[in-house]
Motif scaffolding. Structure first.
Motif, PDB file in Angstrom:
ATOM      1  N   LEU B  34       0.836  -1.197   0.000  1.00 11.73           N
ATOM      2  CA  LEU B  34       0.000   0.000   0.000  1.00 11.73           C
ATOM      3  C   LEU B  34       0.872   1.249   0.000  1.00 11.73           C
ATOM      4  O   LEU B  34       2.004   1.231   0.489  1.00 11.73           O
ATOM      5  N   TYR B  36       0.556   5.314   1.261  1.00 12.38           N
ATOM      6  CA  TYR B  36      -0.189   6.294   2.027  1.00 12.38           C
ATOM      7  C   TYR B  36       0.466   7.653   1.845  1.00 12.38           C
ATOM      8  O   TYR B  36       1.682   7.761   1.665  1.00 12.38           O
ATOM      9  N   LYS B  38       0.771  11.540   3.636  1.00 13.25           N
ATOM     10  CA  LYS B  38       0.570  12.161   4.948  1.00 13.25           C
ATOM     11  C   LYS B  38       0.922  13.640   4.894  1.00 13.25           C
ATOM     12  O   LYS B  38       2.030  14.012   4.524  1.00 13.25           O
ATOM     13  N   GLY B  43      -3.348  12.260   9.997  1.00 18.96           N
ATOM     14  CA  GLY B  43      -3.003  10.862   9.850  1.00 18.96           C
ATOM     15  C   GLY B  43      -2.750  10.499   8.400  1.00 18.96           C
ATOM     16  O   GLY B  43      -3.134  11.235   7.485  1.00 18.96           O
ATOM     17  N   PRO B  44      -2.080   9.364   8.150  1.00 14.38           N
ATOM     18  CA  PRO B  44      -1.863   8.923   6.765  1.00 14.38           C
ATOM     19  C   PRO B  44      -3.195   8.652   6.063  1.00 14.38           C
ATOM     20  O   PRO B  44      -4.137   8.145   6.671  1.00 14.38           O
ATOM     21  N   PHE B  46      -4.930   6.685   2.853  1.00 15.42           N
ATOM     22  CA  PHE B  46      -4.709   5.609   1.898  1.00 15.42           C
ATOM     23  C   PHE B  46      -4.822   6.145   0.471  1.00 15.42           C
ATOM     24  O   PHE B  46      -5.740   6.885   0.138  1.00 15.42           O
ATOM     25  N   PHE B  89       4.326   7.265   2.324  1.00 12.22           N
ATOM     26  CA  PHE B  89       4.793   6.057   2.989  1.00 12.22           C
ATOM     27  C   PHE B  89       4.394   4.837   2.173  1.00 12.22           C
ATOM     28  O   PHE B  89       3.245   4.693   1.769  1.00 12.22           O
ATOM     29  N   LEU B  98       0.606  -3.597   9.273  1.00 12.76           N
ATOM     30  CA  LEU B  98       1.370  -2.984   8.205  1.00 12.76           C
ATOM     31  C   LEU B  98       2.786  -2.701   8.683  1.00 12.76           C
ATOM     32  O   LEU B  98       3.003  -2.255   9.808  1.00 12.76           O
ATOM     33  N   PHE B 100       5.799  -0.309   7.703  1.00 13.87           N
ATOM     34  CA  PHE B 100       5.975   0.923   6.954  1.00 13.87           C
ATOM     35  C   PHE B 100       7.434   1.229   6.675  1.00 13.87           C
ATOM     36  O   PHE B 100       8.324   0.914   7.474  1.00 13.87           O
ATOM     37  N   GLY B 101       7.660   1.888   5.553  1.00 15.35           N
ATOM     38  CA  GLY B 101       8.935   2.524   5.307  1.00 15.35           C
ATOM     39  C   GLY B 101       9.002   3.839   6.065  1.00 15.35           C
ATOM     40  O   GLY B 101       8.036   4.244   6.715  1.00 15.35           O
ATOM     41  N   THR B 102      10.133   4.508   5.980  1.00 20.41           N
ATOM     42  CA  THR B 102      10.340   5.743   6.729  1.00 20.41           C
ATOM     43  C   THR B 102       9.832   6.972   5.999  1.00 20.41           C
ATOM     44  O   THR B 102       9.864   8.069   6.551  1.00 20.41           O
TER      45      THR B 102
END
Lengths: 112, 110
Positions: B34, B36, B38, B43-44, B46, B89, B98, B100-102
């Motif tokens: 996925l 996202y 932000k 909040g993130p 989708f 993200f 999930l 997540f990447g940074t």
């Protein structure tokens, strides 16, 4: 509103105090998740609820952290004896069984 | 051990051009990916997702490409708009949580 609601939006507290964060998921979403984002980091998984049970608590960083969910709806994340490293944005997300997770705007927690 | 990596912390693109955000992962068990978006103090949100059985998914200006052999996915935004400026993200899952990447901060300038 129709989205995930979190409260408070901001919380400042002294080291050693307990804090309670609240999440109100989207109506009808059976799954609920807690994440946190520390400064400069990605989102870190904390705990997952399916209904009222928590099949995955693997992300809780210590036994000072606990969470519960009642009635398959609202969830609270409690941090006892807060430490400065607990400072972060705590994000809640909810989803249906198969849909993507939808996030609230988070609670920004600052420990002095 | 970071299972999802976004190696570019920032990206700057001119309005109207294509933005390409990249993401690498290490866990071959991931079956759903996925993206996202932000904005600060929110909040993130989708954006788009892709199953591991596909290699492309398109939704309007957003397209996600998945290269399973390379364990790499990318998000293409075309044409880029100033309102696309945000942190993006990448996330992956094989259970329910999930990973997540940074994040990559995208700035779209006029």
């Amino acid at each position: 509103g129709a989205g995930v609601s979190q409260s408070p939006s901001n919380k400042v507290t002294e080291k050693g105090k307990d804090v309670e964060l609240r999440c109100d998921p989207i109506s009808g979403h059976t799954a609920l998740y807690w994440y946190r984002q520390s400064l400069g980091q990605g989102l870190e998984f904390l705990i997952y609820f399916q209904g009222n049970s928590a099949p995955d608590k693997s992300g809780l960083p210590s036994d000072r952290f606990s969470a519960e969910r009642t009635g398959g709806s609202v969830s609270t994340l409690t941090i006892q004896r807060t430490q400065q490293e607990d400072s972060a944005v705590y994000l809640c997300a909810s989803s249906t069984t198969i849909g993507p997770q939808h996030f609230g705007d988070g609670t920004r927690l600052s420990i002095l | 051990d970071q299972q999802v990596k976004q190696n570019s912390p920032s990206l700057s693109v001119q309005e109207g051009r294509i933005s390409i955000l990249n993401c690498d992962y290490t866990n071959s068990m991931f079956d759903y990916f996925l993206w996202y978006k932000k904005y600060p103090a929110e909040g993130p949100t989708f954006l788009i997702s892709i199953s591991s059985i596909k290699d492309k998914n398109e939704d309007g200006r957003f397209t996600v490409f998945l290269n399973k052999s390379a364990k790499h996915l990318s998000l293409h935004i075309v044409p880029s708009q100033p309102g696309d400026s945000a942190v993006y993200f990448c996330a992956a899952t094989h259970t329910d949580k999930l990973i997540f990447g940074t994040g990559t901060r995208l700035q779209v300038f006029p």
